[in-house]
Design a protein around this motif. Structure first.
Motif, PDB file in Angstrom:
ATOM      1  N   UNK A 267       0.845  -1.199   0.000  1.00 18.70           N
ATOM      2  CA  UNK A 267       0.000   0.000   0.000  1.00 18.70           C
ATOM      3  C   UNK A 267       0.883   1.252   0.000  1.00 18.70           C
ATOM      4  N   UNK A 268       1.959   1.214   0.796  1.00 17.60           N
ATOM      5  CA  UNK A 268       2.894   2.349   0.872  1.00 17.60           C
ATOM      6  C   UNK A 268       3.568   2.572  -0.480  1.00 17.60           C
ATOM      7  N   UNK A 269       3.959   1.469  -1.138  1.00 19.02           N
ATOM      8  CA  UNK A 269       4.586   1.557  -2.466  1.00 19.02           C
ATOM      9  C   UNK A 269       3.610   2.186  -3.473  1.00 19.02           C
ATOM     10  N   UNK A 270       2.335   1.819  -3.389  1.00 18.95           N
ATOM     11  CA  UNK A 270       1.326   2.393  -4.296  1.00 18.95           C
ATOM     12  C   UNK A 270       1.158   3.892  -4.064  1.00 18.95           C
ATOM     13  N   UNK A 271       1.211   4.302  -2.796  1.00 19.96           N
ATOM     14  CA  UNK A 271       1.104   5.733  -2.473  1.00 19.96           C
ATOM     15  C   UNK A 271       2.296   6.487  -3.071  1.00 19.96           C
ATOM     16  N   UNK A 272       3.503   5.901  -2.928  1.00 21.67           N
ATOM     17  CA  UNK A 272       4.698   6.510  -3.523  1.00 21.67           C
ATOM     18  C   UNK A 272       4.527   6.621  -5.037  1.00 21.67           C
ATOM     19  N   UNK A 273       3.919   5.591  -5.660  1.00 20.44           N
ATOM     20  CA  UNK A 273       3.654   5.602  -7.102  1.00 20.44           C
ATOM     21  C   UNK A 273       2.731   6.746  -7.501  1.00 20.44           C
ATOM     22  N   UNK A 274       1.724   7.001  -6.664  1.00 18.29           N
ATOM     23  CA  UNK A 274       0.792   8.102  -6.937  1.00 18.29           C
ATOM     24  C   UNK A 274       1.524   9.445  -6.910  1.00 18.29           C
ATOM     25  N   UNK A 275       2.431   9.602  -5.953  1.00 19.93           N
ATOM     26  CA  UNK A 275       3.191  10.858  -5.874  1.00 19.93           C
ATOM     27  C   UNK A 275       4.217  10.987  -7.002  1.00 19.93           C
ATOM     28  N   UNK A 369       2.246   1.901 -12.642  1.00 16.57           N
ATOM     29  CA  UNK A 369       2.912   1.291 -11.490  1.00 16.57           C
ATOM     30  C   UNK A 369       2.051   1.356 -10.241  1.00 16.57           C
ATOM     31  N   UNK A 370       1.406   2.513 -10.040  1.00 17.95           N
ATOM     32  CA  UNK A 370       0.538   2.697  -8.870  1.00 17.95           C
ATOM     33  C   UNK A 370      -0.630   1.703  -8.911  1.00 17.95           C
ATOM     34  N   UNK A 371      -1.287   1.589 -10.086  1.00 14.50           N
ATOM     35  CA  UNK A 371      -2.422   0.654 -10.230  1.00 14.50           C
ATOM     36  C   UNK A 371      -1.989  -0.787  -9.981  1.00 14.50           C
ATOM     37  N   UNK A 372      -0.812  -1.130 -10.516  1.00 14.86           N
ATOM     38  CA  UNK A 372      -0.273  -2.483 -10.355  1.00 14.86           C
ATOM     39  C   UNK A 372       0.003  -2.764  -8.877  1.00 14.86           C
ATOM     40  N   UNK A 373       0.512  -1.759  -8.172  1.00 17.53           N
ATOM     41  CA  UNK A 373       0.767  -1.886  -6.728  1.00 17.53           C
ATOM     42  C   UNK A 373      -0.508  -2.144  -5.956  1.00 17.53           C
ATOM     43  N   UNK A 374      -1.588  -1.443  -6.328  1.00 11.00           N
ATOM     44  CA  UNK A 374      -2.886  -1.614  -5.659  1.00 11.00           C
ATOM     45  C   UNK A 374      -3.413  -3.036  -5.890  1.00 11.00           C
ATOM     46  N   UNK A 375      -3.257  -3.523  -7.145  1.00  7.82           N
ATOM     47  CA  UNK A 375      -3.687  -4.895  -7.474  1.00  7.82           C
ATOM     48  C   UNK A 375      -2.929  -5.907  -6.612  1.00  7.82           C
ATOM     49  N   UNK A 376      -1.605  -5.731  -6.522  1.00  6.91           N
ATOM     50  CA  UNK A 376      -0.796  -6.660  -5.714  1.00  6.91           C
ATOM     51  C   UNK A 376      -1.174  -6.581  -4.231  1.00  6.91           C
TER      52      UNK A 376
END
Length: 389
Positions: A267-275, A369-376
């Motif tokens: 989840x943290x990685x996805x947030x970083x992806x959003x930024x 990348x962010x979307x992929x992180x959320x899926x994972x």
């Protein structure tokens, strides 16, 4: 001064000096090439080839360190060679020689990174301090030197970096000499171990996520200097940009014990992806080079957050004996393989369509990348949170 105290002081100093050397090499190299009259495709190609050399050099020197059972002596050799090649690189104007010295600098300077990281982990463990407290000094060295190198390049021209590089190299040598050694416990990477490590679907998908997310980050690292220059900024502005970026990392690394939650890494990685997406999307529309420097403050929510969470997640899914392998694979993916692709593709893209299109492209990649992180996170993160650890 007791042993662990001495070791942490010298290791902190070494982090500061090594990342200071790195800051004179990574951000300013494309700008130096541009001043020597190279176009974006040529610059991307040279840096891409440097990436290939890094891929070979990092495991090679890691193996040498494993075989000789020492990090310190290997670092001594690398620091001496780096100081010489770095000095020669910034002191020559001959195109062929520049290429030779760049490749040699990649070969000697880049392997210092994983060795330093493993030194940090080991010293942190034995001295009972956090990894972040050591790595913070690396971010500080990068920040301070970026600012200084940008000023020197603007005031005295690119060749002034040669003397600075050599001087820092000599100080690093003294610190390395005073530094206690860390026993090398990493098992050498064998193909069989790598196969088992990569057969796991979760591991594979995670590495794909790291790869997708790190290409935009590497493209920004490589071409930010040229984009600032194209918008009318001087090298000291690039120095300021990296000062703000690396300076903001200091806070994140030093507070990682506080914000990094277990089982929430994806989840943290996805947030970083959003930024990352926000940062690169805004960069595409900026026309004032000063604002391009200020926007690098968003580094605080991107790279250090992403990388620290990625290391922790990797450690949670990899068996203990493969941690060293995992760390190498992560570093090679984040800094090596993605760097090669980012340099070649970024250089071609930049030359054909300009900086704006390149930044729009990498913002889209960060969004993916962010979307992929959320899926994972939905696939694996929740399952872990539900488990009783």
């Amino acid at each position: 001064m007791n042993h662990s105290m001495r070791s942490s002081v010298t290791v902190k100093s070494f982090n500061f000096l090594f990342f200071a050397l790195l800051s004179m090499f990574i951000p300013f190299l494309p700008l130096y090439f541009s001043e020597q009259g190279l176009n974006e495709t040529q610059i991307g190609t040279i840096i891409g080839i440097g990436g290939f050399i890094t891929l070979i050099a990092q495991p090679l020197w890691g193996m040498i360190s494993d075989r000789t059972r020492t990090i310190r002596k290997v670092l001594l050799v690398l620091v001496v060679c780096t100081s010489v090649t770095g000095y020669l690189l910034y002191s020559t104007s001959n195109y062929a020689l520049i290429i030779v010295f760049v490749m040699l600098t990649y070969f000697f300077l880049m392997p210092i990174d994983p060795l330093t990281e493993s030194l940090n982990f080991r010293v942190a463990e034995s001295a009972g301090i956090s990894y972040g407290s050591l790595r913070t000094f690396g971010a500080l060295g990068y920040a301070v030197m970026s600012l200084l190198a940008g000023y020197l390049m603007t005031q005295f021209g690119a060749h002034s970096l040669g003397y600075t590089f050599a001087g820092l190299g000599v100080i690093s040598l003294i610190v390395t000499y005073l530094m206690p050694d860390a026993p090398v416990s990493g098992k050498p990477v064998t193909m069989g171990s790598l196969r088992n490590f990569l057969r796991n679907k979760e591991t594979l998908l995670f590495l794909v996520l790291v790869f997708i997310s790190s290409i935009p980050a590497r493209m920004n690292d490589t071409f930010l200097g040229l984009y600032i220059k194209d918008l009318g900024g001087k090298p000291d502005l690039l120095g300021l940009a990296w000062f703000l970026a690396a300076g903001s990392e200091i806070l994140v690394f030093s507070l990682s014990f506080w914000w990094l939650r277990k089982n929430k890494e994806l989840a943290i990685i996805s947030i970083a992806g959003a930024f990352y997406f926000i940062r690169f999307f805004i960069s595409a529309w900026i026309t004032d080079p000063n604002w391009l420097a200020y926007i690098q403050l968003l580094q605080i929510l991107t790279f250090p957050v992403f990388y620290t969470a990625a290391i922790q997640y990797l450690y949670s899914i990899v068996p203990v004996e493969w941690r060293a392998t995992g760390q190498t694979v992560l570093a090679l993916l984040f800094f090596g393989v993605s760097g090669i692709l980012a340099s070649f593709a970024g250089g071609a893209l930049y030359q054909a369509f300009g900086g704006k299109v390149m930044y729009l492209t990498i913002s889209v990649m960060s969004f993916i990348g962010m979307l992929f992180g959320i899926v994972l996170y939905r696939m694996y993160g929740r399952k872990k949170s539900g488990e009783v650890s």
